[in-house]
Design a protein around this motif. Structure first.
Motif, mmCIF file in Angstrom:
data_model
loop_
_atom_site.group_PDB
_atom_site.id
_atom_site.type_symbol
_atom_site.label_atom_id
_atom_site.label_comp_id
_atom_site.label_asym_id
_atom_site.label_seq_id
_atom_site.Cartn_x
_atom_site.Cartn_y
_atom_site.Cartn_z
ATOM 1 N N PHE A 150 0.793 -1.338 -0.032
ATOM 2 C CA PHE A 150 -0.106 -0.046 -0.097
ATOM 3 C C PHE A 150 0.891 1.273 0.167
ATOM 4 O O PHE A 150 1.806 1.357 0.777
ATOM 5 N N PRO A 151 0.740 2.160 -0.957
ATOM 6 C CA PRO A 151 1.429 3.102 -1.009
ATOM 7 C C PRO A 151 1.480 4.253 0.076
ATOM 8 O O PRO A 151 0.468 4.354 0.648
ATOM 9 N N SER A 152 2.435 5.254 0.127
ATOM 10 C CA SER A 152 2.248 6.231 0.958
ATOM 11 C C SER A 152 1.478 7.149 0.609
ATOM 12 O O SER A 152 0.701 7.216 -0.493
ATOM 13 N N SER A 153 0.855 8.093 1.597
ATOM 14 C CA SER A 153 -0.254 8.837 1.335
ATOM 15 C C SER A 153 0.206 10.005 0.328
ATOM 16 O O SER A 153 -0.688 10.259 -0.582
ATOM 17 N N GLU A 154 1.349 10.181 0.062
ATOM 18 C CA GLU A 154 1.574 11.229 -0.971
ATOM 19 C C GLU A 154 1.349 10.720 -2.451
ATOM 20 O O GLU A 154 0.697 11.340 -3.212
ATOM 21 N N ASP A 167 -9.972 12.063 7.753
ATOM 22 C CA ASP A 167 -9.672 12.583 8.929
ATOM 23 C C ASP A 167 -10.150 11.616 10.100
ATOM 24 O O ASP A 167 -10.912 11.952 11.177
ATOM 25 N N LEU A 168 -9.640 10.493 9.805
ATOM 26 C CA LEU A 168 -9.912 9.296 10.757
ATOM 27 C C LEU A 168 -8.564 8.886 11.707
ATOM 28 O O LEU A 168 -7.481 8.662 10.995
ATOM 29 N N GLU A 169 -8.758 8.836 13.002
ATOM 30 C CA GLU A 169 -7.852 8.676 13.741
ATOM 31 C C GLU A 169 -7.644 6.951 14.192
ATOM 32 O O GLU A 169 -9.001 6.463 14.293
ATOM 33 N N SER A 201 -2.435 6.197 7.441
ATOM 34 C CA SER A 201 -2.067 7.817 7.150
ATOM 35 C C SER A 201 -2.914 8.212 6.186
ATOM 36 O O SER A 201 -3.337 9.421 6.290
ATOM 37 N N CYS A 202 -3.325 7.389 5.160
ATOM 38 C CA CYS A 202 -4.271 7.683 4.154
ATOM 39 C C CYS A 202 -5.659 8.177 4.735
ATOM 40 O O CYS A 202 -6.459 9.180 4.616
ATOM 41 N N CYS A 203 -6.241 7.334 5.671
ATOM 42 C CA CYS A 203 -7.169 7.616 6.351
ATOM 43 C C CYS A 203 -7.346 8.770 7.036
ATOM 44 O O CYS A 203 -8.276 9.487 7.182
ATOM 45 N N ARG A 204 -6.293 9.014 7.379
ATOM 46 C CA ARG A 204 -6.035 10.217 8.729
ATOM 47 C C ARG A 204 -5.817 11.432 7.662
ATOM 48 O O ARG A 204 -6.899 12.523 7.760
#
Length: 863
Positions: free
Chosen positions: A233-237, A278-280, A271-274
């Motif tokens: 799964f890739p980084s959020s960027e 906006d989910l912690e 990190s993508c969910c965050r």
């Protein structure tokens, strides 16, 4: 099939909506199931019956993957199809790890085309003989779905390749995305044909079926869903460049359990969910979980394993022993290095060849002594990328062979046709070293297979004329960018882009002392043999059952349309605040107490202008004008700000800084609780906060008379949240001996004196009202959105529990936003709060007017 959903939950709670049918018993094993929603009044008797019934049933695990674990071949003479299990498929192998009382059904596509006239007959045959349900996707959709969106767009993106320029990977094409969704719907149709939703579990595999959870959840709200991603799964960027990023994330969050091979992949997903939703996430007793509309979506880090019996069977195959002897003759005493890879751009095959070239150049004595045998598995479908990889590999290998080879010796041997597993096992058995040099990969089980083959078997030992108790040795060179790398602590890890590093690693592996090879091999074999595919499947199944254990303890409601559909899970005692109920209670009461938080309750949390609007001031004045009402704003903000903003509200009570300062009206003076508090702790806390502020762009310190607050709302989400956890830990350590409390709230970290809480404010106000009026309030409304407001909810609910039935007030504790809370009610947002308060204020204002002019209680959003 239309999913039953509703936007206005008030209608659902009050029963003013569709009267959904209830299921009194489990549904038949084979049928298409409509969406089933819970009883609107929250009764649990029916759900309890279902739960009891389900627990007595023999459940099934429905394994859904892009391809069925089958080999298919058509006899050209008779025209009949012949099917066999694909024993190399991890989906076929995992069934050995599931519980003995679990039946397994497979749903997926065949790797061959079946004419439409034969599809029904083939479907019946596969279901009867193999417990497989084939999905026949029309050829035009299949091409756009698999060859288009999956392979040319989604696959490169998941492996961190951005479509920066033509040729790197395909640009986003909306029609390919629509084909992807259409194919997922076909899979959903087949699942619903065979599922018993009250009993069975569904385990979805890999990136081909990422939106399938939403489609299944629409059709049955309580379906038990697990998803496992076999790719990185890739980084959020990287992931945020995907135009349909939210749809896929929301679909994955419609499952109960999401599995990843490594923590890195899970971390990127979280990190993508965050950043996007906006989910912690929270760590709950060793489980990672995301709260999503009242459900907990669990995250599992669980590396896959291999099937030990399958490999041992291949080693015992007579053809394997014959192949071992054949390879020995061909090697003529040379040391074998083995590489086995799929034919795609991420396997780093050419980089591997260049490392061999570097090795032979730097160490001439190895020329003629080592041979790299590279097996390239053919791709599942025709691909331009695969052709380019093959061409580049051949050109590189020919160049190296010409440069360092001689008659009878080629340093690199490429095998680019299908190789039976028993032949691969023969190469593994003889290889001094195995190299996996991928630049980006999911799990990659090649090193595991190599280790087990190096352990040998009676047949291979006999062929090689070695004793069964002779020491076993192996050497591994693995890329640090593959999923199995963290679990192979004895492997030599390399950066595949660093040719010199890979060359030196290969030399180290070849020249390693036998004693060290033996030690590393034993360490690896112990792990691989104990963490096999059965271990992987068994633990995922156990965690899936655990993740679904509360399905019948809550009421489920379907919300949203299309791929924005999600399920809202509410406990029977937690529901949206019903205006009809609170309206009648409000009118009956003659002594009311109303407590309101400020930020996030009457003023939106994200609002740039924090001062109340004229509408808010008007609503508060309407409530305060009723002599039966005592209205308090209870906030963590300072008294100066609140006093200036709310100066137009004559009779409004204000509790500032969580109750450290209190006043009962505009003309009243501020009262201070804990007047003798020692604030020397500020000299310790402030420098610590300042250092984090300087290091965190977008953060700032708010200095109150009683507290210090570090705000990070405008900081980068991931970094701000990480810094907040670090600051919380730091402050707790340095202030351990001080009479203060350190708490983390919504985008804040706050330090305040002990004993100052919003709950204490509520107790003091209610006590004083009782003294002033000679009786306790008979109506209490408390609304808030933050963690600090939970103290208010707990305080008033405790008061209700301790009161006698005759003196108990009617209490409405309400949180803003659906989330775990001590409150028994919720409202969606500040607009709902203001609509409710407007209705209450109108009722107070019209109480002296004619009955026909009184307000009609209904929370309506103003547009």
């Amino acid at each position: 099939m239309v999913a039953r959903s509703c936007v206005n939950l008030v209608d659902l709670v009050t029963g003013d909506f569709l009267n959904f049918p209830q299921t009194a018993r489990a549904l038949p094993r084979v049928m298409t199931v409509p969406g089933i929603m819970s009883d609107v009044d929250g009764k649990q008797s029916n759900d309890d019956d279902l739960n009891s019934f389900a627990s007595e049933q023999r459940h099934r695990m429905i394994i859904v993957s892009n391809f069925l674990p089958l080999n298919a071949e058509k006899d050209e003479t008779s025209g009949r199809w012949c099917f066999t299990y694909d024993e190399d498929s991890i989906f076929w192998q995992l069934k050995d790890g599931l519980c003995a009382d679990t039946d397994v059904v497979y749903v997926g596509s065949l790797k061959v085309n079946v004419h439409e006239s034969e599809q029904e007959e083939v479907s019946l045959q596969l279901l009867k003989e193999f417990s497989c349900v084939p999905t026949f996707i029309p050829s035009d959709i299949q091409k756009q779905f698999y060859d288009g969106f999956c392979k040319q767009y989604l696959w490169p993106l998941l492996h961190s390749m951005l479509p920066m320029y033509p040729g790197s990977c395909e640009l986003f094409d909306r029609s390919l995305w629509q084909a992807y969704v259409s194919a997922n719907r076909i899979f959903a149709d087949k699942v619903m044909e065979v599922i018993n939703p009250e009993v069975d579990y569904v385990w979805i595999h890999d990136y081909h079926l990422m939106v399938l959870p939403t489609i299944l959840r629409r059709r049955h709200s309580r379906v038990k869903l697990g998803f496992f991603l076999h790719s990185p799964f890739p980084s959020s960027e990287i992931y945020r460049s995907l135009p349909v990023r939210s749809e896929i994330l929301k679909a994955l969050l419609n499952t109960d359990l999401i599995g990843f091979h490594t923590f890195d992949y899970a971390r990127h997903f979280l990190s993508c969910c965050r950043r996007i939703l906006d989910l912690e996430y929270e760590n709950k007793k060793g489980y990672l979980g995301i709260e999503y509309f009242g459900r907990t979506v669990f995250i599992k880090i669980l590396p896959a394993g291999i099937h030990m019996g399958r490999i041992e069977s291949a080693l015992s195959h007579p053809s394997c022993s014959m192949k071992v002897l054949e390879i020995c003759r061909e090697l003529e005493g040379r040391k074998l290095i083995i590489g086995v890879d799929d034919m795609d751009v991420f396997k780093g095959v050419s980089l591997k060849f260049l490392a061999i070239e570097k090795l032979l150049k730097e160490y001439p004595e190895l020329r003629g002594e080592i041979v790299l045998v590279q097996i390239l598995n053919p791709p599942n479908s025709a691909s331009k990328d695969a052709e380019e990889v093959m061409e580049e590999a051949n050109i590189t290998a020919e160049m190296i062979n010409e440069k360092y080879g001689f008659p009878g010796y080629a340093p690199i041997v490429i095998i680019d046709h299908h190789v039976p597993f028993y032949e691969k096992a023969a190469y593994y058995t003889l290889a001094e070293c195995c190299i996996v040099n991928a630049v980006r990969d999911g799990m990659n089980l090649i090193p595991y297979q190599y280790i087990v083959c190096r352990q040998g078997s009676a047949k291979t030992d006999e062929a090689l004329e070695i004793s069964y108790d002779s020491p076993r040795r192996s050497a591994l060179v693995v890329s640090e960018f593959i999923g199995c790398s963290p679990s192979l602590s004895g492997a030599i890890r390399v950066n595949p882009w660093d040719i010199n590093d890979v060359a030196e690693a290969l030399r180290s592996a070849i020249m390693m002392y036998d004693k060290e090879k033996k030690f590393r091999h034993e360490k690896h074999y112990k792990y691989v043999s104990s963490h096999d595919v059965a271990y992987w499947a068994r633990h995922f199944e156990q965690d899936l059952v655990f993740s679904c254990k509360d399905h019948y303890a809550k009421c489920f409601w379907g919300l949203g349309f299309g791929l924005n559909f999600r399920v809202l899970a509410l406990s029977p005692s937690f529901r949206k605040l019903c205006t009809h109920q609170i309206g009648s209670a409000y009118k009956r009461a003659d002594c009311r107490a109303i407590f309101l938080d400020y930020d996030g309750t009457i003023v939106p949390q994200a609002s740039i202008v924090k001062a109340p609007s004229p509408e808010v001031v008007s609503v508060l004045n309407n409530l305060c004008s009723d002599p039966n009402n005592t209205v308090f704003i209870v906030s963590g903000r300072g008294k100066t700000s609140l006093g200036e903003w709310l100066d137009q509200c004559e009779n409004l009570g204000i509790a500032a800084e969580h109750g450290y300062f209190t006043r009962w009206g505009k003309e009243s003076s501020w009262e201070m609780s804990h007047a003798d508090t020692d604030f020397t702790w500020k000299r310790i806390a402030e420098p610590v906060m300042r250092s984090y502020t300087e290091a965190t762009d977008g953060s700032y310190i708010e200095t109150k008379e009683s507290a210090l607050v570090w705000h990070y709302y405008d900081a980068a989400p991931d970094f701000g949240s990480w810094q907040a956890r670090e600051l919380l830990d730091h402050l707790e350590n340095v202030l351990a001996n001080e009479p203060v409390v350190v708490k983390k709230g919504q985008h804040i970290v706050e330090v305040k004196p002990q004993g100052i809480t919003k709950g204490l404010v509520v107790q003091q106000v209610l006590s004083r009202l009782t003294t002033m009026k000679g009786k306790s309030p008979d109506f209490i409304l408390c609304i808030g959105d933050d963690r600090s407001d939970e103290d208010m909810f707990e305080s008033i609910l405790t008061k209700s529990d301790s009161a006698t039935s005759s003196s108990a007030p009617e209490i409405f504790a309400c949180t803003v936003g659906q989330k775990p809370s001590k409150a028994r009610y919720y409202l969606d947002d500040t607009m709902d709060v203001m609509a409710l308060l407007t209705a209450l204020g109108s009722e107070s204002r019209s109480s002296t007017e004619a009955p026909s002019e009184k307000a009609n209680f209904c929370v309506e959003r103003t547009v």
